[in-house]
Design an enzyme around this catalytic site. Structure first.
Site, short mmCIF file in Angstrom:
data_model
loop_
_atom_site.label_atom_id
_atom_site.label_comp_id
_atom_site.label_asym_id
_atom_site.label_seq_id
_atom_site.Cartn_x
_atom_site.Cartn_y
_atom_site.Cartn_z
N ASP A 135 33.23 36.01 33.31
CA ASP A 135 33.57 37.23 34.04
C ASP A 135 32.36 37.65 34.88
O ASP A 135 31.23 37.20 34.63
CB ASP A 135 33.95 38.30 33.03
CG ASP A 135 34.20 39.65 33.67
OD1 ASP A 135 35.01 39.71 34.61
OD2 ASP A 135 33.56 40.63 33.25
N ASP B 141 31.74 41.36 36.63
CA ASP B 141 31.28 42.74 36.48
C ASP B 141 31.10 43.11 35.01
O ASP B 141 32.06 43.06 34.23
CB ASP B 141 32.25 43.70 37.15
CG ASP B 141 32.29 43.51 38.66
OD1 ASP B 141 31.24 43.67 39.28
OD2 ASP B 141 33.37 43.19 39.19
#
Length: 215
Positions: free
Chosen positions: A13, A15
């Site tokens: 991922d 953020d």
């Protein structure tokens, strides 16, 4: 990765996992809600963490109910604070360096758009260090649906059970788990260890240093 069987791929991922951009995004939403005159608190803003904003607007009751989710998405983007820039999560650059040196492909799997992903990855050496990038534009259903991770796995041609997913939100953890990833790591930059474990994380860490091989 230290203490773990080397995976066939890292599915990461963006953020809150690779870059500490959640404060930037939270400020974006605060400005958006303030401009709208809508009451908001951290619990309400947390609903957007790790998910595509238009998915939240379309599927979660709130002061936005009845409005066009796509129009609201563009309105949110207009409040992005360009005076705030993200920093790398501790251990993120070292993890990517380590994977590259060992021939382990990294794939970005993010709810963000491609433009933001490329901008944010500049602080980690650029998007070119990643074997592939899966963004919000590439899937119909965003996290917690597994579509992004399934696409990453198909792109690499590896087995799901041989992949390691790293996420900072319950929605992301559930997405990796539903995709059949062999190991799902939760990073406690945005949510508590208990919340990430409840979502299905196998391992919970404060940052990414614990995934870097000790030599």
């Amino acid at each position: 990765m230290a203490g773990l069987r080397p995976p066939a791929a890292l599915l990461l991922d963006l953020d809150g996992t690779l870059v500490d951009s959640e404060p930037v995004h939270r400020e974006t939403y605060r400005r958006f809600f303030g401009a709208r005159g809508w009451e908001h608190d951290d619990a309400l803003l947390a609903q957007f963490t790790g998910r595509r904003p238009d998915d939240v607007f379309a599927g979660t009751p709130g002061p936005w109910s009845g409005e066009d989710p796509t129009a609201l998405l563009h309105e949110v983007a207009s409040h992005h604070p360009h005076d705030l820039l993200p920093e790398p999560v501790e251990g993120a650059r070292e993890l990517v360096d380590d994977a590259c040196s060992r021939g382990i492909p990294c794939v970005l799997v993010t709810s963000a758009d491609r433009r933001w992903a490329r901008t944010a990855l500049e602080i980690l050496g650029g998007a070119g260090r990643f074997a592939a990038m899966v963004t919000r534009e590439d899937v119909t259903d965003g996290k917690p649906a597994p579509d992004g991770y399934l696409l990453a796995i198909r792109t690499l041609g590896v087995r799901p059970e041989d992949c390691l997913v790293a996420e900072d939100t319950p929605a992301g953890v559930r997405a990796g788990r539903s995709a059949g990833a062999g190991t799902v790591v939760g990073v406690t930059t945005s949510f508590s260890a208990d919340e990430l474990r409840a979502a299905g994380a196998d391992l919970v860490l404060p940052d990414l240093h614990g995934l870097v091989t000790t030599r």
